[in-house]
Scaffold this active site. Structure first.
Site, PDB file in Angstrom:
ATOM      1  N   ALA A  66      61.018  67.861  69.807  1.00 28.39           N
ATOM      2  CA  ALA A  66      62.142  68.528  70.464  1.00 28.39           C
ATOM      3  C   ALA A  66      63.065  67.434  70.995  1.00 28.39           C
ATOM      4  CB  ALA A  66      61.625  69.398  71.600  1.00 28.39           C
ATOM      5  N   GLY A 111      57.297  68.775  68.719  1.00 26.91           N
ATOM      6  CA  GLY A 111      57.821  69.956  68.025  1.00 26.91           C
ATOM      7  C   GLY A 111      57.844  69.781  66.507  1.00 26.91           C
ATOM      8  N   GLU A 114      54.380  70.526  65.430  1.00 28.47           N
ATOM      9  CA  GLU A 114      54.207  71.983  65.569  1.00 28.47           C
ATOM     10  C   GLU A 114      54.929  72.720  64.430  1.00 28.47           C
ATOM     11  OE1 GLU A 114      55.574  71.570  69.708  1.00 28.47           O
ATOM     12  OE2 GLU A 114      53.858  72.796  70.275  1.00 28.47           O
ATOM     13  N   GLU A 134      53.663  64.852  73.819  1.00 26.30           N
ATOM     14  CA  GLU A 134      54.329  65.463  74.980  1.00 26.30           C
ATOM     15  C   GLU A 134      53.747  65.005  76.311  1.00 26.30           C
ATOM     16  OE1 GLU A 134      53.526  67.064  72.193  1.00 26.30           O
ATOM     17  OE2 GLU A 134      54.990  68.644  71.745  1.00 26.30           O
TER      18      GLU A 134
HETATM   19  N1  COA Z   1      64.557  63.495  71.055  1.00 29.33           N
HETATM   20  C1  COA Z   1      65.763  62.923  71.140  1.00 29.33           C
HETATM   21  N2  COA Z   1      66.085  61.779  70.532  1.00 29.33           N
HETATM   22  C2  COA Z   1      65.132  61.177  69.812  1.00 29.33           C
HETATM   23  C3  COA Z   1      63.845  61.710  69.678  1.00 29.33           C
HETATM   24  C4  COA Z   1      63.561  62.930  70.332  1.00 29.33           C
HETATM   25  N3  COA Z   1      62.386  63.540  70.241  1.00 29.33           N
HETATM   26  N4  COA Z   1      63.109  60.880  68.902  1.00 29.33           N
HETATM   27  C5  COA Z   1      63.916  59.857  68.547  1.00 29.33           C
HETATM   28  N5  COA Z   1      65.145  60.050  69.101  1.00 29.33           N
HETATM   29  C6  COA Z   1      66.318  59.188  68.978  1.00 29.33           C
HETATM   30  C7  COA Z   1      66.196  57.906  69.804  1.00 29.33           C
HETATM   31  O1  COA Z   1      66.548  58.170  71.157  1.00 29.33           O
HETATM   32  C8  COA Z   1      67.174  57.027  69.083  1.00 29.33           C
HETATM   33  O2  COA Z   1      68.481  57.421  69.448  1.00 29.33           O
HETATM   34  P1  COA Z   1      69.613  56.275  69.774  1.00 29.33           P
HETATM   35  O3  COA Z   1      69.724  55.475  68.494  1.00 29.33           O
HETATM   36  O4  COA Z   1      70.832  57.085  70.078  1.00 29.33           O
HETATM   37  O5  COA Z   1      69.080  55.477  70.902  1.00 29.33           O
HETATM   38  C9  COA Z   1      66.980  57.409  67.619  1.00 29.33           C
HETATM   39  O6  COA Z   1      66.421  58.716  67.639  1.00 29.33           O
HETATM   40  C10 COA Z   1      66.049  56.489  66.878  1.00 29.33           C
HETATM   41  O7  COA Z   1      64.812  56.426  67.568  1.00 29.33           O
HETATM   42  P2  COA Z   1      64.114  55.071  68.057  1.00 29.33           P
HETATM   43  O8  COA Z   1      63.232  55.401  69.214  1.00 29.33           O
HETATM   44  O9  COA Z   1      65.136  54.006  68.248  1.00 29.33           O
HETATM   45  O10 COA Z   1      63.231  54.737  66.751  1.00 29.33           O
HETATM   46  P3  COA Z   1      61.887  53.865  66.696  1.00 29.33           P
HETATM   47  O11 COA Z   1      61.621  53.628  65.254  1.00 29.33           O
HETATM   48  O12 COA Z   1      61.971  52.692  67.615  1.00 29.33           O
HETATM   49  O13 COA Z   1      60.737  54.824  67.296  1.00 29.33           O
HETATM   50  C11 COA Z   1      59.550  56.920  67.537  1.00 29.33           C
HETATM   51  C12 COA Z   1      60.388  56.002  66.610  1.00 29.33           C
HETATM   52  C13 COA Z   1      59.327  58.223  66.807  1.00 29.33           C
HETATM   53  C14 COA Z   1      58.215  56.251  67.855  1.00 29.33           C
HETATM   54  C15 COA Z   1      60.325  57.122  68.865  1.00 29.33           C
HETATM   55  O14 COA Z   1      61.660  57.536  68.554  1.00 29.33           O
HETATM   56  C16 COA Z   1      59.722  58.197  69.747  1.00 29.33           C
HETATM   57  O15 COA Z   1      58.713  57.956  70.410  1.00 29.33           O
HETATM   58  N6  COA Z   1      60.377  59.397  69.798  1.00 29.33           N
HETATM   59  C17 COA Z   1      59.969  60.476  70.656  1.00 29.33           C
HETATM   60  C18 COA Z   1      58.747  61.166  70.139  1.00 29.33           C
HETATM   61  C19 COA Z   1      58.294  62.258  71.092  1.00 29.33           C
HETATM   62  O16 COA Z   1      57.889  62.008  72.215  1.00 29.33           O
HETATM   63  N7  COA Z   1      58.372  63.502  70.622  1.00 29.33           N
HETATM   64  C20 COA Z   1      57.977  64.650  71.387  1.00 29.33           C
HETATM   65  C21 COA Z   1      59.142  65.228  72.080  1.00 29.33           C
HETATM   66  S1  COA Z   1      58.689  66.665  73.018  1.00 29.33           S
END
Ligand code: COA
Length: 260
Positions: A66, A111, A114, A134
């Site tokens: 999400a 999400g 999910e 989460e």
């Molecule tokens: N919601 C909003 N934005 C998200 C996102 C999410 N769930 N997951 C990634 N993004 C965005 C990042 O903020 C970043 O945006 P920016 O370039 O404007 O700063 C972009 O997507 C790229 O992500 P980034 O974190 O730079 O990539 P990465 O390769 O370093 O890491 C992940 C990848 C997946 C490990 C990391 O993005 C992450 O942990 N995301 C969240 C996962 C999460 O907790 N999901 C559950 C949500 S309830």
């Protein structure tokens, strides 16, 4: 219908729906969830679409969860409403009545995991990583992850994933039954389509009633679920497809199913 955050292509009865926000790793903001709802409603109603492949745009992610920016400011009421909206969209996918294959092409987190679990089967590329992080954000699954994950992988493994928030790689996801198959990245869509087309070679009513018997039956006591299965079995015996499928076998020819 045109979408801002989705791409839709249809070929020979198969719709390929792509979540398309690659700069945000295809994170599900409210607008995207609403579009998924509309898209699956349309795909369910479209008789020319017999099955769906769901995937994510770009090299890195299926769906990274999400949209955390939206979650960060939500009130308790908004949180509950967002959770219920997401759950309904995922229910719509699970109850589509035609097979939906998730082609998990990278991160499927929160999400996104999910969403993949609401699809009927999951094919993952070797670079896929799945998880429910989460708890690391001080929240918890809100799109039925606490329910679908234990049903798919068992309570112990689900609780390990849900409580640690750690991701599993594609091989581990396959080992615990979270994905059905792991394939090289460049073959992912072709493998997902091949699997879906194997299903689509069968009778459409057989697929629909089997999906219904499994999904509804798993929520019923065993005896009731068996009665439900027997009722669906009786109903399918009224179909032209039953006559055609059995006659074709006896005549040693390929069946021509019509879905009626
Ligand atoms: N919601 C909003 N934005 C998200 C996102 C999410 N769930 N997951 C990634 N993004 C965005 C990042 O903020 C970043 O945006 P920016 O370039 O404007 O700063 C972009 O997507 C790229 O992500 P980034 O974190 O730079 O990539 P990465 O390769 O370093 O890491 C992940 C990848 C997946 C490990 C990391 O993005 C992450 O942990 N995301 C969240 C996962 C999460 O907790 N999901 C559950 C949500 S309830």
């Amino acid at each position: 219908m045109s979408y801002q955050n989705l791409k839709l292509e249809t070929r020979e009865g198969v719709a390929v729906l792509t979540v398309n926000r690659p700069d945000k790793l295809n994170a599900l903001n409210d607008a995207t969830v609403a579009e998924l709802d509309a898209a699956f409603a349309a795909l369910g109603a479209d008789g020319s679409v017999r099955g769906v492949i769901l995937t994510g745009a770009g090299e890195k992610a299926f769906v990274a969860g999400a949209d955390i920016a939206e979650l960060s400011t939500q009130s308790p009421i908004q949180g509950t409403e967002r959770s219920v909206r997401g759950q309904r969209v995922l229910d719509r996918i699970e109850r589509l009545g035609k097979p939906v294959v998730a082609a998990v092409n990278g991160f499927a987190l929160g999400g996104g995991c999910e969403l993949a679990m609401a699809c009927h089967v999951r094919v993952a590329s070797e670079n896929a990583r799945l998880g429910t992080p989460e708890v690391k954000l001080g929240i918890m699954c809100g799109y039925a992850g606490t329910q679908r994950l234990p049903r798919l992988v068992g309570r112990g493994r689900a609780l390990e994933m849900l409580l640690t928030g750690e991701m599993v790689d594609a091989q581990e996801a396959w080992r615990i039954g979270l994905v059905n198959k792991v394939v090289p990245r460049e073959q992912l869509l072709a493998e997902a389509e091949g699997l879906l087309r194997k299903m689509l070679a069968n009778g459409p009513l057989s697929l629909r009633f089997t999906l219904e018997a499994v999904h509804q039956g798993l929520e019923m006591p065993f005896d009731e679920a068996q009665t439900h299965e027997a009722t669906l079995f009786g109903l399918i015996c009224t179909s032209e497809d039953m006559k055609e499928g059995t006659a074709a076998f006896l005549a040693k020819r390929a069946p021509q199913f019509k879905g009626r």
